[in-house]
Design a protein around this motif. Structure first.
Motif, short mmCIF file in Angstrom:
data_model
loop_
_atom_site.label_atom_id
_atom_site.label_comp_id
_atom_site.label_asym_id
_atom_site.label_seq_id
_atom_site.Cartn_x
_atom_site.Cartn_y
_atom_site.Cartn_z
N THR A 331 0.84 -1.19 0.00
CA THR A 331 0.00 0.00 0.00
C THR A 331 0.88 1.25 0.00
N GLU A 332 0.56 2.20 -0.86
CA GLU A 332 1.35 3.42 -0.94
C GLU A 332 1.10 4.30 0.29
N ILE A 333 2.15 4.79 0.89
CA ILE A 333 2.04 5.76 1.99
C ILE A 333 1.88 7.13 1.36
N GLU A 334 0.79 7.80 1.65
CA GLU A 334 0.49 9.07 1.00
C GLU A 334 1.59 10.10 1.26
N ALA A 335 1.78 10.98 0.28
CA ALA A 335 2.85 11.98 0.34
C ALA A 335 2.75 12.85 1.59
N ARG A 336 1.53 13.09 2.08
CA ARG A 336 1.37 13.96 3.25
C ARG A 336 1.93 13.33 4.53
N PHE A 337 2.20 12.02 4.48
CA PHE A 337 2.78 11.35 5.64
C PHE A 337 4.28 11.11 5.47
N GLN A 338 4.87 11.75 4.48
CA GLN A 338 6.30 11.61 4.22
C GLN A 338 6.97 12.98 4.22
N ARG A 344 16.51 10.94 0.33
CA ARG A 344 15.87 9.94 1.18
C ARG A 344 14.42 10.31 1.43
N ARG A 345 13.58 9.29 1.51
CA ARG A 345 12.19 9.48 1.92
C ARG A 345 12.07 9.02 3.37
N ILE A 346 11.49 9.85 4.18
CA ILE A 346 11.33 9.56 5.60
C ILE A 346 9.84 9.59 5.95
N VAL A 347 9.41 8.63 6.74
CA VAL A 347 8.04 8.61 7.26
C VAL A 347 8.13 9.02 8.72
N PRO A 348 7.81 10.27 9.04
CA PRO A 348 7.93 10.74 10.43
C PRO A 348 7.15 9.86 11.40
N GLY A 349 7.80 9.52 12.49
CA GLY A 349 7.15 8.71 13.52
C GLY A 349 7.24 7.21 13.31
N VAL A 350 7.74 6.78 12.14
CA VAL A 350 7.75 5.35 11.85
C VAL A 350 8.67 4.58 12.79
N ASP A 351 9.72 5.24 13.29
CA ASP A 351 10.63 4.57 14.23
C ASP A 351 9.86 4.08 15.46
N PHE A 364 0.87 -3.06 11.50
CA PHE A 364 0.78 -1.60 11.45
C PHE A 364 -0.68 -1.12 11.37
N SER A 365 -1.49 -1.81 10.57
CA SER A 365 -2.88 -1.38 10.37
C SER A 365 -3.74 -1.59 11.60
N GLU A 366 -3.24 -2.32 12.59
CA GLU A 366 -3.99 -2.52 13.83
C GLU A 366 -3.65 -1.48 14.88
N LEU A 367 -2.73 -0.59 14.53
CA LEU A 367 -2.34 0.50 15.42
C LEU A 367 -2.99 1.80 14.95
N PRO A 368 -3.10 2.80 15.82
CA PRO A 368 -3.66 4.09 15.41
C PRO A 368 -2.65 4.91 14.62
N VAL A 369 -2.37 4.46 13.41
CA VAL A 369 -1.38 5.09 12.53
C VAL A 369 -2.09 5.54 11.26
N TRP A 371 -1.19 6.54 8.30
CA TRP A 371 -0.79 6.08 6.97
C TRP A 371 -0.99 4.58 6.75
N ALA A 372 -1.26 3.85 7.82
CA ALA A 372 -1.37 2.40 7.72
C ALA A 372 -2.80 2.01 7.34
N THR A 373 -3.14 2.20 6.09
CA THR A 373 -4.51 1.99 5.60
C THR A 373 -4.68 0.69 4.83
N GLY A 374 -3.66 -0.17 4.85
CA GLY A 374 -3.75 -1.41 4.11
C GLY A 374 -4.66 -2.43 4.78
N LYS A 375 -4.98 -3.48 4.02
CA LYS A 375 -5.78 -4.58 4.54
C LYS A 375 -4.87 -5.79 4.72
N PRO A 376 -4.68 -6.24 5.93
CA PRO A 376 -3.79 -7.37 6.17
C PRO A 376 -4.20 -8.61 5.38
#
Length: 390
Positions: A331-338, A344-351, A364-369, A371-376
């Motif tokens: 699943t693509e992580i939207e540009a607004r979350f990068q 380099r591309r960084i996803v803030p908070g991903v650490d 990831f999709s089971e957490l309140p994140v 950008w994590a909009t995928g379906k497991p």
């Protein structure tokens, strides 16, 4: 074929001398100088530069691996080529009666893996897979703590990985960051290549390998870079013994840190920084030495020393590769979350998200994140499903 200590050094052919293969070439040249092996041939689709030619010495060179192997008839073939070429090259070596040191991952598909394992067993040769961290004394010590019950009942095993990669990482080769190339599966994702060592190690610590493959794999993959495969991914694996193994990794971290494999038991916790051979337990922290995979293969052939990373013991890792392969594209992580930092591309908070996922045994999709909009995707060898409904 076995090797005796009183015999001349075994002949070796290296297939793939560029990229990671350059390190193998340097190592083989050093072992040739030591009299442990004889580098007899090198095959690569690209010509060797002056330094590589000096390392190769008077060994046979050809752009066609089959021709080199046929001419040299080596005792051992070292294969360090793109992953989608592994199966055909290893089988070529097996057919020539050669033992093989094959870079990870063994193959990009489970069908190829099973065929390769059958070919190895039919040829009666040894095959070591390039999971270098299995040669670490730190891993051996952690495996001993688990098997002897020193950590108590194993509650969970985790892998956290937060590295950074530049755009050049994906521009280095046509197969980089691809799920397939010209219709051939490649599977160059974060879990299946850069963090493959940690995934394989986490599984094997619980006893999952050839004889006890995993029972279920749940996959949740993402990408910030414009690639086919994942650069940020989580996976939850249920082993044959029922243990939960959670891996959460990214190549878009804010701060690059060495990956950690951790085992949490009822009587304690252990953390292994496997790239540094460093193990921390309640008793303190220690660094360990590492056994070289080629040396281990040579000792195995000469004296029967067990291989540290035999092909057969990587089947559980291949189940994870297969689950990612048959699952949906990342699943693509939207540009607004990068954010962009140079190339380099960084996803803030991903650490922090990586850490949270492993601590919770969550995808990831089971957490309140946001950008994590995928379906497991859930996979077993008997079949696969889409999004989790449980």
């Amino acid at each position: 074929m076995t090797l005796g200590r009183d015999r001349t050094p075994p002949s070796v052919v290296l297939v793939g001398a560029h990229g990671h293969g350059r390190g193998h070439l340097e190592h083989l040249a050093a072992r040739t100088a030591d009299g442990r092996v004889r580098l007899a041939g090198v095959a690569d689709v690209r010509p060797l530069d002056e330094q590589q030619q000096a390392l190769a010495g008077d060994s046979v060179f050809d752009t066609d691996a089959a021709r080199v192997i046929a001419e040299v008839r080596p005792a051992i073939v070292v294969i360090s080529t793109p992953m989608h070429t592994h199966s055909s090259l290893a089988r070529l070596a097996f057919e020539a009666g050669a033992h093989v040191l094959l870079e990870k991952p063994p193959t990009p598909t489970m069908a190829e893996f099973d065929a390769l394992l059958a070919a190895q067993q039919a040829a009666g040769v040894a095959c070591q897979i390039g999971f270098q961290a299995f040669g670490s004394g730190a891993y051996a010590e952690l495996a001993n703590l688990v098997s002897t019950g020193a950590l108590g009942e194993v509650r969970r095993i985790g892998l956290t990985g937060a590295w950074t990669r530049a755009a050049s990482y994906y521009a280095r080769a046509a197969w980089a960051g691809r799920r397939s190339l010209d219709g051939v599966p490649v599977m160059d994702g974060a879990l299946t290549n850069p963090f493959a060592h940690g995934v394989a190690m986490a599984l094997r610590l619980d006893g999952s390998g050839g004889a006890e493959p995993v029972s279920r794999v749940e996959v949740d993959t993402y990408r910030a870079y414009p690639i086919e495969a994942d650069d940020t991914a989580s996976v939850r694996i249920t082993t044959a013994r029922g243990t939960t193994v959670t891996a959460a990794v990214t190549l878009c971290a804010e701060t690059s840190r060495e990956p950690i494999v951790e085992v949490v038991g009822s009587a304690g916790k252990a953390e292994l920084w496997y790239t540094e051979d460093r193990l921390r337990t309640a008793g303190g922290e220690r660094r360990f030495d590492r056994v070289d995979l080629l040396d281990n293969l040579l000792d195995h052939l000469a004296d029967g020393v067990p291989l540290v990373a035999p092909l057969a013991e990587t089947r559980s890792f291949m189940q994870v590769v297969e689950a990612i392969r048959v699952g949906p594209a990342a699943t693509e992580i939207e540009a607004r979350f990068q954010r962009q930092d140079g190339d380099r591309r960084i996803v803030p908070g991903v650490d922090d998200v990586v850490r949270q996922a492993v601590d919770a045994g969550a995808l990831f999709s089971e957490l309140p994140v946001a950008w994590a909009t995928g379906k497991p995707f859930r996979w077993t060898e008997s079949g696969s499903e889409g999004a989790n409904d449980e």
